[in-house]
Scaffold this motif. Structure first.
Motif, PDB file in Angstrom:
ATOM      1  N   GLU A  37      44.256  38.556  83.442  1.00  0.00           N
ATOM      2  CA  GLU A  37      43.463  38.835  82.249  1.00  0.00           C
ATOM      3  C   GLU A  37      42.632  40.104  82.405  1.00  0.00           C
ATOM      4  O   GLU A  37      42.577  40.948  81.513  1.00  0.00           O
ATOM      5  CB  GLU A  37      42.535  37.653  81.939  1.00  0.00           C
ATOM      6  N   ALA A  38      41.999  40.228  83.553  1.00  0.00           N
ATOM      7  CA  ALA A  38      41.159  41.408  83.792  1.00  0.00           C
ATOM      8  C   ALA A  38      42.004  42.687  83.756  1.00  0.00           C
ATOM      9  O   ALA A  38      41.608  43.704  83.176  1.00  0.00           O
ATOM     10  CB  ALA A  38      40.452  41.277  85.136  1.00  0.00           C
ATOM     11  N   ILE A  39      43.176  42.620  84.359  1.00  0.00           N
ATOM     12  CA  ILE A  39      44.071  43.787  84.355  1.00  0.00           C
ATOM     13  C   ILE A  39      44.486  44.111  82.919  1.00  0.00           C
ATOM     14  O   ILE A  39      44.528  45.279  82.507  1.00  0.00           O
ATOM     15  CB  ILE A  39      45.313  43.505  85.238  1.00  0.00           C
ATOM     16  N   GLY A  40      44.786  43.078  82.151  1.00  0.00           N
ATOM     17  CA  GLY A  40      45.192  43.271  80.761  1.00  0.00           C
ATOM     18  C   GLY A  40      44.092  43.943  79.945  1.00  0.00           C
ATOM     19  O   GLY A  40      44.344  44.876  79.162  1.00  0.00           O
ATOM     20  N   VAL A  41      42.882  43.478  80.129  1.00  0.00           N
ATOM     21  CA  VAL A  41      41.746  44.077  79.411  1.00  0.00           C
ATOM     22  C   VAL A  41      41.599  45.543  79.784  1.00  0.00           C
ATOM     23  O   VAL A  41      41.444  46.416  78.923  1.00  0.00           O
ATOM     24  CB  VAL A  41      40.436  43.308  79.749  1.00  0.00           C
TER      25      VAL A  41
END
Lengths: 241, 241, 241, 241, 241, 241
Positions: free
Chosen positions: C16-20
């Motif tokens: 999720e963090a990478i996606g953001v």
């Protein structure tokens, strides 16, 4: 034999010092013609100034009217050798390569001690193109700007010797190259302090240039340094061309 | 976003072609300002001309009065990147490095196909400083001079494709870089002929420059590309400085 | 345009963090699809886990049913790029190479600051295959494990900045690369502390991938990354193949 | 002493041939345990398959229940050595490095002759990480797929000898390495044809592994090949872990 | 099998120690014949002495009358391997290369710990020719002269361990090579102190030589190590030729 | 100034030719003392003979009773420079390095044309240690043995010119080095045929040696070429020691 020694900056006092240094090692019968670019920076300490100097030197040497047998590019780590090599048939010796080649004959690894830290990367790049970076142990800077080098020669020699000593003890250097034409004349002083050979690029370049001339060798014109094609060069009052 | 794309020669027609090519890939909202040096050679095919171009480009970009976000140096294998990188805080992308970086993402080895044989060594040197020479399979020349490239685009594409094919079959290349800004626009045509990706440095550089700007990245000023020291530069009416 | 960004570990929170982070720099119209492998290690900190991740990512990206235009491999120093490059025609950008290519545009030398010391050798190896190790000044480790990086972002940024500062002063780096996908989002914070550009591989990779897609470039299929031959693969319920 | 020799593909017939070859050179008292991965490709001819094999071999060797003293990774140019080196304390010898080290003792330059052209780049990369690429004169391919190598041994030997001869005459090789585990057993036949030493990686690896065991040497755990940290590995029924 | 192990200096006591060490790892049925040059320096610690040793060893091994299957050159970093490789068809293994090859199997980087600082450059050069210098983290010296190494084995092991520990912590070594034949027998002692593998070149060379013989491999005669041409050699009572 | 020029083989006729060649370029006041080893091979064409020559030359130069200012090692690609450099304080110039350094000043890449194919690898190794191998395009052999070179100078020049032409056209050389001291005197003849600079190592070495002496530079004694330690050397009637 006549050798044009080209200072890379526009400070006449530096040109004179380089000329004196070059003459001091020239063989009997060799005439040194030290020249100053007609434009450019008072001292060259970075790529912007060095590119200006490359053109300034090409311009100035092109304007020399008397015949000459070799050119010495007297700026340590500066741009321009390949351009000069294209323009002339006579040998062109850059003091950077002259110092590196000479030092390589005298020990396994050499270090360069130069003026400002900001120029060390540029020197590394020029040595890489020369192919002698594998024998370079380090490039160190004294922090003394080019035009301050002559203020107090003893202090300058001390600064150089300190870095040179570190280069020997920490980096594994066996020979030291003075990394600035403005340091010409300090080689013996530093050598005495550190007990290792110190190479001054200007005198080394004069020696190499004399050797090339005596051997009848000229710049190769069959590859990357062939004479420029004849073409329009506009908007530029390039001296003598 | 505004990107200054600097042609290295003084031929306006080439500047226009480069500008068209650059604009064709620019993102919506990116403005391309293609500029021509006010002095220098009509085409750059060697070190002498390339050093002139380095100064010509530094001079011309310094004279740009409107703000800009990035600079593209649109000369393949030419000098000057380090000088521009010192002069400006915004990113400077050289089409040589742009092509090599981009090609390296697409295949194990790339080859460069350029105009004249005499420039191949200079290209090799620039790639060596970029560090990407280990992935360069070869630098090949078509023998077509820069200013003749546009005469017959089909014939030029054919010449490039022939060398590209050799690069793939003999040298082990997997990607081809067009080795001259004047070849801009021929990438697809050549790619279709050879069945392998073809990278045009101008469009690649525009893409990389846009990316750097969007990421908020600027040229590092803590080392070799720090801003030039303030000093006297004489004898030269350098534009805008 | 749709870009699949593949996390290398099985921790959804990291995906999720990478996606953001990836979405924050994507151009308007670019959709980011961040995916997590269906098997493998909770964090990847070594070769055993990295080889698992290579297969986990190939498996997961193969299972993506909607069309996509590029793949980003979001594991710093991890294995797998060549496998993905074989499987797909669209460009595959590894964040390791993305960071190194991007950093090389901004300074002469870059350093990587990563999580654990045990991964530095593996990162060195991946950079060596990329060809950009000659511009790598050092790979340093903070000692903070991947999954602890997010615990206290200020403390993590502090740890990274300390090593980055050493990289600049001692190793000669001019640009810093964040050596772990889990550090995504800390680039500005670290850059402010050290006064030099900091490159985050994830955002750099997204930018490069977008550029490749916009330029119409795909992975070369004429050499080492050609499509796998059709053959029996047994004993493995590989998703979607 | 017991040496596990791991085939990288799932073709039992190849495992048996490798086992026979390994046993033929093992010292009295050395037991060879040839194993086959429980999943993966029938033959490994590319990076996708090779990454699968890396995991397949790690999985299979982890499932070995009887104690062993060394591991041989019997896939030429394949991935996985670093992962195995992390998992076990006993020495792990990859046949690629075994062949290169052995050949380096017998001549100044060696060439590799492998199966398909598409694998030559991958082999180059693995040799580069081994550090012995500077002694590699070339990597050549016969064009014969792995699983066809055994169809007609005379014809295969002929194909290999032809490329080997070219490697000697054109590329400057002095020693030839058989670049595929499936070529095991052809070394003498090829050597007779070309009049130069031919190294088979499988037998070389067995010899090196025996030597390491006899010398009491194990894989270093103080750096990049330290034992994996204990952590959750999910979604994967990895044998024996 | 019979292996001639040639000491490089004229100190019989060292020859005996090397012979004992070599025998301790030889397989059953392998006979070790340790020989001493009939001229040369009592210890070899520099290039002048090393060149003498190269000839002394070639002379001494040529004088061996009984048949032998391999030669081990037992001088770390010394000259001579290429000359021996020309003179004989049987394999010649230099302990320098043996140590480097063996260490490379056990870790990513190795360091050498030798006797005097003055020999480190020579060792570097020999490793460079071996091609394994890229995996060499450092060459360090204890400062203990060759002939004093045996005076106090505990003290010598302590000196070696101290440098080895620095090599691991500062230089990034993962494996240590004992850089002097006179250190033979100290490997286990040092390994226990530092917790990392320690390779003794003499035993490694014996193991490699046995392997080569068992594999039926001989020195290549198709290139740089071909048998010397038959010609007049005058003024020299070279033994047995 | 007095320069000792040491032939590496025992053929007096070659010594004389080398002496004549060296004298032809020496500056007024420079005396050339050409010497012949008292033992060794009639011609040196391989490592065994070259190691003998290294000792033969060290022995012979040590026996020179009159003072001298520099030593030239007149064997192309031969061993011995480091030993001589240790023994004497005055500069020692190897004709291999002299040719490579000189050629590097005149063009981007040089090739060596030597006598027999079997010596090309040895030359490559010596150039590698000199650090100038990156500028070496190729080492080619004429196939003419050393002692036959003088039989028919026109034919020899023709053979050299043919390989030199190939080096320029195929390998990208811009300068040619004569790769054998026995070729001394043919430089101009070959240069006229190929239209590119030809460097003879003997005359280049004399020029470099004179330069070093004039600059007051000596071999560094702070590292790898320090004076040998005083120790027992037995069983050898080494001249003059």
């Amino acid at each position: 034999m006549r050798i044009v020694v080209a200072n890379v900056n526009t400070t006449e006092r530096v040109t004179e010092a380089i000329g004196v240094q070059a003459s001091s090692v020239a063989a009997p019968g060799t005439e040194i013609a030290a020249v100053t670019p007609s434009f450019g920076a008072a001292s060259v300490e970075g790529n912007f100034e060095s590119y200006l100097a490359a053109v300034g030197v090409m311009d100035r040497v092109s304007a020399v009217t008397e015949p000459f047998d070799a050119v010495v590019l007297a700026g340590f780590g500066e741009h321009g050798k390949e351009g000069l090599a294209e323009l002339f048939e006579v040998p062109v010796v850059d003091i950077t390569e002259a110092a590196a080649h000479t030092a390589s004959l005298l020990g396994r690894r050499y270090s360069v001690v130069t003026s400002l830290h900001r120029t060390t990367g540029q020197i590394r790049d020029r040595l890489a193109l020369t192919g002698l970076d594998s024998r370079c142990a380090s490039v160190r800077a004294t922090g003394v700007p080019v035009l301050d080098l002559e203020n107090d020669l003893d202090s300058t020699a001390e600064h150089i010797a300190r870095e040179a000593q570190q280069a020997i003890e920490v980096d594994g250097a066996e020979v030291i190259c003075l990394g600035c034409a403005g340091m010409a004349g300090l080689d013996e002083r530093v050598s005495e302090r550190i007990g290792a050979p110190v190479v001054d690029g200007v005198t080394a370049a004069v020696g190499l240039a004399e050797t090339l001339v005596r051997l009848g060798l000229k710049t190769s014109k069959v590859g990357g340094w062939a004479t420029p094609l004849s073409k329009e060069i506009s908007g530029w009052p390039l001296s003598g061309r």
